[in-house]
Design a protein around this motif. Structure first.
Motif, mmCIF file in Angstrom:
data_model
loop_
_atom_site.group_PDB
_atom_site.id
_atom_site.type_symbol
_atom_site.label_atom_id
_atom_site.label_comp_id
_atom_site.label_asym_id
_atom_site.label_seq_id
_atom_site.Cartn_x
_atom_site.Cartn_y
_atom_site.Cartn_z
ATOM 1 N N UNK A 64 7.054 25.892 23.751
ATOM 2 C CA UNK A 64 6.133 26.992 23.465
ATOM 3 C C UNK A 64 4.687 26.512 23.446
ATOM 4 N N UNK A 65 3.800 27.482 23.460
ATOM 5 C CA UNK A 65 2.382 27.256 23.205
ATOM 6 C C UNK A 65 2.079 27.872 21.845
ATOM 7 N N UNK A 124 4.386 31.233 33.429
ATOM 8 C CA UNK A 124 5.738 30.832 33.009
ATOM 9 C C UNK A 124 5.950 31.003 31.508
ATOM 10 N N UNK A 125 5.388 32.047 30.917
ATOM 11 C CA UNK A 125 5.629 32.317 29.500
ATOM 12 C C UNK A 125 6.371 33.637 29.377
ATOM 13 N N UNK A 130 6.317 37.049 22.357
ATOM 14 C CA UNK A 130 5.208 36.470 21.600
ATOM 15 C C UNK A 130 5.268 36.969 20.164
ATOM 16 N N UNK A 131 5.069 36.031 19.228
ATOM 17 C CA UNK A 131 5.082 36.369 17.804
ATOM 18 C C UNK A 131 3.801 35.860 17.159
ATOM 19 N N UNK A 148 12.412 28.023 33.057
ATOM 20 C CA UNK A 148 11.997 27.212 34.204
ATOM 21 C C UNK A 148 10.743 26.388 33.912
ATOM 22 N N UNK A 149 10.029 26.725 32.868
ATOM 23 C CA UNK A 149 8.806 25.969 32.534
ATOM 24 C C UNK A 149 9.067 24.829 31.566
ATOM 25 N N UNK A 150 10.214 24.840 30.913
ATOM 26 C CA UNK A 150 10.524 23.797 29.939
ATOM 27 C C UNK A 150 10.821 22.488 30.667
ATOM 28 N N UNK A 151 10.336 21.392 30.131
ATOM 29 C CA UNK A 151 10.589 20.110 30.794
ATOM 30 C C UNK A 151 12.081 19.762 30.745
#
Length: 159
Positions: A64-65, A124-125, A130-131, A148-151
């Motif tokens: 996450x960001x 890619x979010x 979103x919280x 798909x964005x997670x390493x």
């Protein structure tokens, strides 16, 4: 109507490089200070309130960001968070305390008024997941990454 004869040389004074240059430097410094005050928000020299910009940290983690924004004194009901076209927008307002007759303000340095911040999100979010939370004057917005964005660790075999 009275006519007054114009004397162009009356207002001319000799140029003094030391005092004139010093006053120009002081004037430029004041203009630069005012520009930075307007940029970060606060009170101008004239005493009027200027727009303020809350300090913000954006941290990327594996899944996450996290956006953390300092908004002390802002009621969470006065904050609006929206996402449109992968742009996260946060806007709100810190209201001025009502002046009462029994208080004499000697100095007011805290910035009041509305603020608006926007940040472009990666594609890619998961916008619909979103919280946000608000604790001790810090607004935290969690933006999860899509799978798909997670390493991912891929083991490569040696032949």
């Amino acid at each position: 109507m009275t006519l007054v004869r114009w004397k162009p040389m009356r207002s001319m004074t000799a140029w003094n490089p030391v005092t004139d240059l010093a006053s120009e430097i002081v004037s430029m410094q004041q203009e630069i200070d005012n520009m930075f005050d307007r940029f970060r928000g606060g009170i101008s020299d004239s005493g009027s309130l200027t727009r303020w910009t809350p300090a913000t940290d954006i941290v990327e983690q594996d899944n996450e960001y996290i956006v953390r924004m300092e908004v002390p004194g802002v009621d969470k009901n006065n904050v609006k968070i929206t996402v449109m076209n992968n742009v996260l927008s946060v806007e709100g307002e810190r209201k001025v305390e009502e002046e009462k007759n029994d208080k004499n303000f000697h100095r007011v340095e805290r910035a009041y008024g509305s603020f608006y911040r926007s940040f472009t999100l990666p594609s890619t979010v998961l916008n619909n997941k979103i919280e946000a939370s608000y604790l001790d004057g810090v607004l935290s917005i969690t933006i999860p990454k899509a799978e798909e964005a997670k390493p991912k660790e891929i083991e490569v075999k040696i032949k």
